[in-house]
Design a protein around this motif. Structure first.
Motif, mmCIF file in Angstrom:
data_model
loop_
_atom_site.group_PDB
_atom_site.id
_atom_site.type_symbol
_atom_site.label_atom_id
_atom_site.label_comp_id
_atom_site.label_asym_id
_atom_site.label_seq_id
_atom_site.Cartn_x
_atom_site.Cartn_y
_atom_site.Cartn_z
ATOM 1 N N MET A 1 0.854 -1.209 0.000
ATOM 2 C CA MET A 1 0.000 0.000 0.000
ATOM 3 C C MET A 1 0.883 1.251 0.000
ATOM 4 N N GLU A 2 0.719 2.021 -1.047
ATOM 5 C CA GLU A 2 1.584 3.201 -1.193
ATOM 6 C C GLU A 2 1.170 4.320 -0.226
ATOM 7 N N LYS A 3 2.155 4.886 0.438
ATOM 8 C CA LYS A 3 1.913 6.008 1.368
ATOM 9 C C LYS A 3 2.717 7.208 0.891
ATOM 10 N N VAL A 4 2.076 8.360 0.889
ATOM 11 C CA VAL A 4 2.676 9.525 0.247
ATOM 12 C C VAL A 4 2.591 10.752 1.147
ATOM 13 N N VAL A 5 3.672 11.528 1.190
ATOM 14 C CA VAL A 5 3.617 12.852 1.821
ATOM 15 C C VAL A 5 4.062 13.890 0.789
ATOM 16 N N ILE A 6 3.211 14.882 0.574
ATOM 17 C CA ILE A 6 3.483 15.945 -0.393
ATOM 18 C C ILE A 6 3.760 17.236 0.378
ATOM 19 N N PHE A 7 4.890 17.853 0.067
ATOM 20 C CA PHE A 7 5.286 19.079 0.763
ATOM 21 C C PHE A 7 5.213 20.285 -0.163
ATOM 22 N N ASP A 8 4.682 21.382 0.364
ATOM 23 C CA ASP A 8 4.926 22.696 -0.206
ATOM 24 C C ASP A 8 6.392 23.052 0.120
ATOM 25 N N PHE A 9 6.944 24.102 -0.496
ATOM 26 C CA PHE A 9 8.338 24.465 -0.195
ATOM 27 C C PHE A 9 8.455 25.736 0.659
ATOM 28 N N ASP A 10 8.106 26.884 0.057
ATOM 29 C CA ASP A 10 8.319 28.165 0.744
ATOM 30 C C ASP A 10 7.518 28.231 2.043
ATOM 31 N N GLY A 11 8.186 28.418 3.165
ATOM 32 C CA GLY A 11 7.508 28.535 4.453
ATOM 33 C C GLY A 11 7.137 27.202 5.069
ATOM 34 N N THR A 12 7.324 26.119 4.297
ATOM 35 C CA THR A 12 7.034 24.768 4.802
ATOM 36 C C THR A 12 8.343 24.025 5.037
ATOM 37 N N LEU A 13 9.226 24.052 4.041
ATOM 38 C CA LEU A 13 10.558 23.448 4.192
ATOM 39 C C LEU A 13 11.617 24.513 4.472
ATOM 40 N N THR A 14 11.182 25.784 4.463
ATOM 41 C CA THR A 14 12.098 26.869 4.816
ATOM 42 C C THR A 14 11.606 27.560 6.084
ATOM 43 N N GLN A 15 12.477 28.338 6.690
ATOM 44 C CA GLN A 15 12.067 29.117 7.858
ATOM 45 C C GLN A 15 11.222 30.302 7.405
ATOM 46 N N LYS A 16 10.363 30.745 8.302
ATOM 47 C CA LYS A 16 9.462 31.852 7.979
ATOM 48 C C LYS A 16 10.263 33.072 7.532
ATOM 49 N N GLY A 17 9.802 33.715 6.462
ATOM 50 C CA GLY A 17 10.502 34.898 5.972
ATOM 51 C C GLY A 17 10.020 35.243 4.591
ATOM 52 N N GLU A 18 10.786 36.066 3.890
ATOM 53 C CA GLU A 18 10.403 36.432 2.530
ATOM 54 C C GLU A 18 10.424 35.196 1.643
ATOM 55 N N ASN A 19 9.463 35.110 0.709
ATOM 56 C CA ASN A 19 9.475 33.953 -0.176
ATOM 57 C C ASN A 19 10.456 34.165 -1.332
#
Ligand SMILES: [Mg+2]
Length: 231
Positions: A1-19
């Protein structure tokens, strides 16, 4: 059974700040405040005056006029601080059998240099806008991602159509361009909300705050649930 996690990048994988887009405009010599061309173009796109591709094309013209080079673009990426706990989070998810994706309205070349190879390697695919340069290294065109705003929802729908059980899909984002994903019914986690209706549980099932991405792990990896499934 395939399990998936989808990530946004700006502000999700980066620290809060200017995009990334804001930084690109600034590095091309423009202001980004009230009344700026950056704001103006973006508002016109948001108001439906033109398409995402046209927004990309018009943005590209400004960035080219500002002599934005490939070196500057990758430097912006390298100077963008990753969220803490990124490597541990990706490693843990991969070890637990999750396939990982980035579906972002940011820029491929910035994502790659920001998160570095030892994080990038965990992703099965990265979808984002793609910059192209002329022989002098100055930006010439942008291939727009089909998967921003409504497109993020469409990406999840395509994944479900390809046979992944919606219950095994988690989307992790932080802002208003992720909101449509909530309509698909998959699990949505908002990390450090920015300009999004984070209290609306039809959009975001969970909200987490903090410096480290590891905070999402207990929400995704449910050991008890997985044991029950085996019986
Ligand atoms: Mg974001």
């Amino acid at each position: 059974m395939e399990k998936v996690v989808i990530f946004d990048f700006d502000g999700t994988l980066t620290q809060k700040g200017e995009n990334a887009w804001q930084k690109l405009w600034q590095w091309a010599g423009y202001k980004i405040g009230e009344g700026s061309e950056y704001r103006n173009l973006f508002n016109r796109y948001i108001n439906g005056e033109f398409s995402y591709k046209e927004w990309n094309d018009r943005t590209c013209e400004y960035l080219r006029a500002g002599n934005l080079t490939s070196v500057k673009v990758v430097t912006i990426g390298a100077l963008t601080p990753m969220i803490l706990g990124l490597n541990q989070t990706l490693k843990t998810l991969a070890e637990n059998g999750y396939k990982l994706y980035i579906v972002s309205g940011s820029i491929k070349q910035i994502i790659r240099t920001c998160i570095k190879d030892d994080n990038y390697k965990y992703f099965s695919a990265v979808y984002a806008n793609d910059f192209h340069y002329d022989k002098d290294g100055i930006i010439q065109s942008i291939t727009p991602t089909p998967f921003d705003f409504d497109g993020k929802k469409r990406f999840v729908e395509l994944m479900i159509q390809s046979g992944v059980n919606p219950q095994n899909i988690t989307f992790v984002g932080n802002s208003y361009n992720d909101e449509k994903v909530g309509e698909t019914g998959v699990r949505t986690i908002c990390i450090n909300p920015e300009l999004t209706r984070h209290e609306d549980r039809t959009i975001w099932k969970d909200v987490v705050y903090g410096d480290s991405l590891t905070k999402i792990l207990p929400l995704i990896i449910d050991k008890k649930h997985e044991v029950q499934l085996e019986y």
